[in-house]
Design a protein around this motif. Structure first.
Motif, short mmCIF file in Angstrom:
data_model
loop_
_atom_site.label_atom_id
_atom_site.label_comp_id
_atom_site.label_asym_id
_atom_site.label_seq_id
_atom_site.Cartn_x
_atom_site.Cartn_y
_atom_site.Cartn_z
N TYR A 1 0.84 -1.20 0.00
CA TYR A 1 0.00 0.00 0.00
C TYR A 1 0.88 1.25 0.00
N TYR B 1 2.06 1.83 -3.45
CA TYR B 1 0.98 2.43 -4.24
C TYR B 1 0.81 3.91 -3.91
N GLU B 2 0.74 4.21 -2.60
CA GLU B 2 0.46 5.61 -2.22
C GLU B 2 1.62 6.54 -2.59
N SER C 1 8.80 5.10 -4.91
CA SER C 1 7.90 3.97 -4.87
C SER C 1 8.61 2.71 -5.37
N ASN D 1 -9.62 7.49 -5.90
CA ASN D 1 -8.32 7.42 -6.58
C ASN D 1 -8.36 7.92 -8.02
#
Lengths: 254, 451
Positions: free
Chosen positions: A209, A212-213, A224, B94
């Motif tokens: 996660y 992703y963030e 990332s 998102n």
């Protein structure tokens, strides 16, 4: 690499990696992932083994095999949404049963920061149970009957047979299941994404996660990618350690 | 036998290739629009001698909004036989990530909505077109027709990179049935008109609703909601040097304390404590909550629910003034720089944001208030809801647009929401959490500026 997803890419050496190790969010994500792994791997493996042993002894094996395997072939999003309703604190099945049968007011399973990871771990165990169970069943089938027959002639109890024959001879299968469970649990994302969005209060914020963030919310694709590399190294290291350790506890029949 | 094997292998290859090829293709995208725009014209959509140009556009929306956008697209296609526009809605959840992925992969739509936070990045990256050259010589489009506050981050160094699609001053929606069954006889809008719509009055109502087995108010876990509560108490969020100071400014602290107490008493339910997917609009429509905060975007859904009795009221004040400043959220229509048909894309944009376009989208209880002047009447149509005038008054009475930091610090909203979670979901100490809140946000801002 420094890249925001659209603009120019700039090579920045290992700056992303050093930034990762100074980033509290990275450590929070790693800690959450380890907590989740500690709950899911032993829990998942033990329950799958118990179910496999149970199924090995009873009739209608194929029916039960399909029954337990069904969640494995169900999409993670569908599983997540169904469980969101089951765990809904106001009108979910689980809290309703807790209230009606035991008079207990159930917690906010996915909305309480202390319970979010255990709740997700529980769902993951249920979700992966069929897969591990089928592999254990195959492992149990491959154990030669002659070992049990010899033990019975020697007067060994069922429990002793399980302890001294089944467990050691099932160890190659157990080893495979443990490795796969570790890899899977370190890559947990879908459940946290669908059910909690990494929350509440980042309680279910896992490493993937975080990847992703960092990439798609903060637009730091280089950073990332560096976390993804770290995750790869962590999984590789754990697998190698287990491979090394397996020499002592994995026994092959031949 | 051998022949059968060869045929089977080829068949298998074809079966495997078809979905792969399908996955790689996409209709009507900026990168594979079909016709050429070499023959320039002032109104490219209406020239029947020109080949049909396929374009696509994207935005997010609730079911009511998406329906209206689809109707608008159909209407546009009818009026512009040379342009075939396709509307591809993207879920709000998102949205930024999804649109960015499409842009990165060269599959972005020709026209799309960009949230305020994303616009500066898109301008810096050269991902969106400057509209000035396209608007030059246009007789039916002028940047002056729009409210000054509409432009936000799309106006940079005197150049326009997008147009505010519309505006959305936030209000309190209240469920009349829930309020009445809790024994409340004087409605919030009546109190507001008498300048008695205060925090105490609001607290009193939510307590009565809670006592009547419903939620008083759903407190959103968004930065915007926090800002509005702070400015409703004359508090400071960012000081003059741009530092985040909600833990230091006493009035800001008092605002957060007011909310914290409400959550503790159970009069307010914090939205993160509700399961994902159990949104405030759904709770409102099922008569489970008295108050929710939102812009006009709830209207398309609310008006469809039989028996739902609702109205709006501005933010309650704790300053003695009737109107308190609240943040107006806006989103912007921009053109993808990779669009092969910029003229046709601008034709759509123009039609989308001009008076006719906004009338089409916002009439009969649309999702926002206009960003173009002289269209007040459509907000007041059919009394949807009875006090719709508040939306028009809001902009004139001290509402403000986003803070600069809000535009330029990626991940700021998520970080604020995270600290709100800690404040309202955990039992951590109030004062030390506020100190950490300030520190955490300021660290993020500093890091972002260094980059």
């Amino acid at each position: 690499m420094k890249w925001d997803g659209i603009g120019h890419k700039k090579f920045i050496g290992i700056a992303n990696f050093s930034e990762d190790f100074n980033d509290l969010l990275f450590w929070k994500a790693l800690l959450n992932t380890c907590y989740y792994t500690i709950l899911v791997v032993p829990g998942g493996v033990i329950i799958a083994l118990i179910v496999a042993i149970g199924l090995n002894k009873i009739g209608f094996k194929n029916f039960y095999r399909v029954f337990y395997f069904m969640p494995v072939v169900t999409s993670s999003v569908a599983v997540g949404i169904i469980w969101m309703w089951v765990l809904n604190p106001d009108f979910g099945l689980l809290n309703s049963y807790l209230q009606n049968w035991f008079g207990i007011k159930g917690p906010g399973w996915l909305t309480d920061p202390k319970i979010a990871i255990p709740a997700i771990a529980l769902i993951s165990i249920w979700w992966g149970l069929g897969y591990n169970m089928v592999i254990f069943l195959a492992g149990l089938k491959s154990i030669d009957r002659t070992y049990y027959e010899a033990a019975e002639i020697d007067g060994a109890s069922k429990f002793k047979q399980f302890l001294n024959i089944t467990i050691p001879l099932l160890s190659p299968t157990t080893f495979f299941v443990v490795i796969m469970s570790f890899i899977g649990s370190f890559q947990v994302f879908d459940q946290a994404f669908v059910m909690t969005s990494g929350g509440p209060a980042r309680a279910s914020y896992t490493l993937v996660y975080h990847i992703y963030e960092t990439g798609f919310v903060r637009f730091e694709f280089g950073k990332s990618a560096s976390v993804a590399m770290i995750l790869f190294v962590i999984i590789l290291a754990i697998t190698l350690i287990q491979l090394y350790g397996s020499r002592k506890w994995v026994h092959y029949q031949s | 036998m051998k022949r059968l094997k060869i045929i089977s292998t080829m068949l298998l290859i074809v079966i495997l290739l078809v979905p792969i090829l399908q996955a790689c293709s996409k209709d009507s995208t900026a990168s594979n629009s079909t016709a050429s725009n070499s023959t320039a014209s002032n109104s490219p959509g209406n020239d029947t001698t020109r080949p049909v140009v396929k374009l696509s556009w994207s935005t997010w929306g609730n079911p009511g909004e998406v329906n209206r956008f689809s109707e608008f697209t159909e209407d546009f296609n009818k009026k512009h036989p040379n342009i075939q526009m396709t509307f591809n809605p993207i879920p709000n959840d998102n949205y930024d990530a999804k649109i960015l992925t499409e842009l990165t992969g060269g599959q972005g739509p020709d026209i799309f909505y960009a949230k305020a936070q994303m616009v500066p990045k898109l301008i810096d990256n050269g991902s969106i077109l400057e509209l000035g050259p396209l608007a030059n010589g246009s007789t039916d489009f002028s940047f002056n027709d729009y409210f000054e506050g509409t432009w936000g981050p799309t106006l940079k160094d005197g150049k326009y990179y997008g147009v505010g699609a519309d505006g959305n001053p936030p209000v309190f929606w209240y469920n009349k049935k829930v309020l009445q069954s809790a024994g409340i006889t004087v409605m919030p809008s009546d109190l507001f008109d008498k300048n008695q719509w205060t925090w105490d009055a609001f607290k009193d109502m939510t307590q009565k609703i809670k006592a009547n087995a419903a939620y008083g108010y759903i407190l959103d876990n968004t930065a915007f909601t926090l800002y509005n509560w702070i400015t409703a108490n004359d508090g400071v969020i960012f000081n003059q040097s741009g530092k985040f100071v909600v833990g230091q400014d006493q009035k800001a602290v008092d605002s957060i304390k007011f909310l914290t107490d409400g959550v503790k008493r159970g009069d307010f339910i914090y939205s993160s404590a509700l399961p994902k997917g159990q949104g405030s609009d759904a709770m409102f429509m099922s008569n489970k909550v008295g108050f929710v905060t939102a812009g006009r975007w709830y209207l398309p859904n609310f008006k469809k629910v039989n028996g739902l009795e609702y109205d709006i009221v501005p933010w309650p004040s704790n300053t003695g003034k009737q109107w308190v400043p609240t943040i107006i959220s806006g989103s912007y229509v921009v053109i993808n720089k990779n669009s092969k048909h910029a003229k046709e894309a601008f034709e759509f944009l123009k039609n989308y944001v001009n008076k006719d376009g906004q009338t089409f989208r916002l009439k009969d209880g649309g999702n926002a208030t206009p960003s173009i002047k002289d269209l007040d009447a459509i907000v007041l149509e059919n009394n949807l809801p009875a006090h719709a005038q508040y939306w028009l008054d809001a902009e004139k009475n001290g509402s403000y647009r986003l803070y600069d930091n809000q535009y330029t610090v990626p991940g700021l909203d998520q970080e604020i929401a995270n600290y709100l979670d800690i404040l309202w979901l955990t039992k951590k100490d109030f004062n030390s959490t506020l100190t950490k809140f300030d520190d955490g946000i300021n660290t993020l801002i500093t890091k972002s500026k260094q980059k």
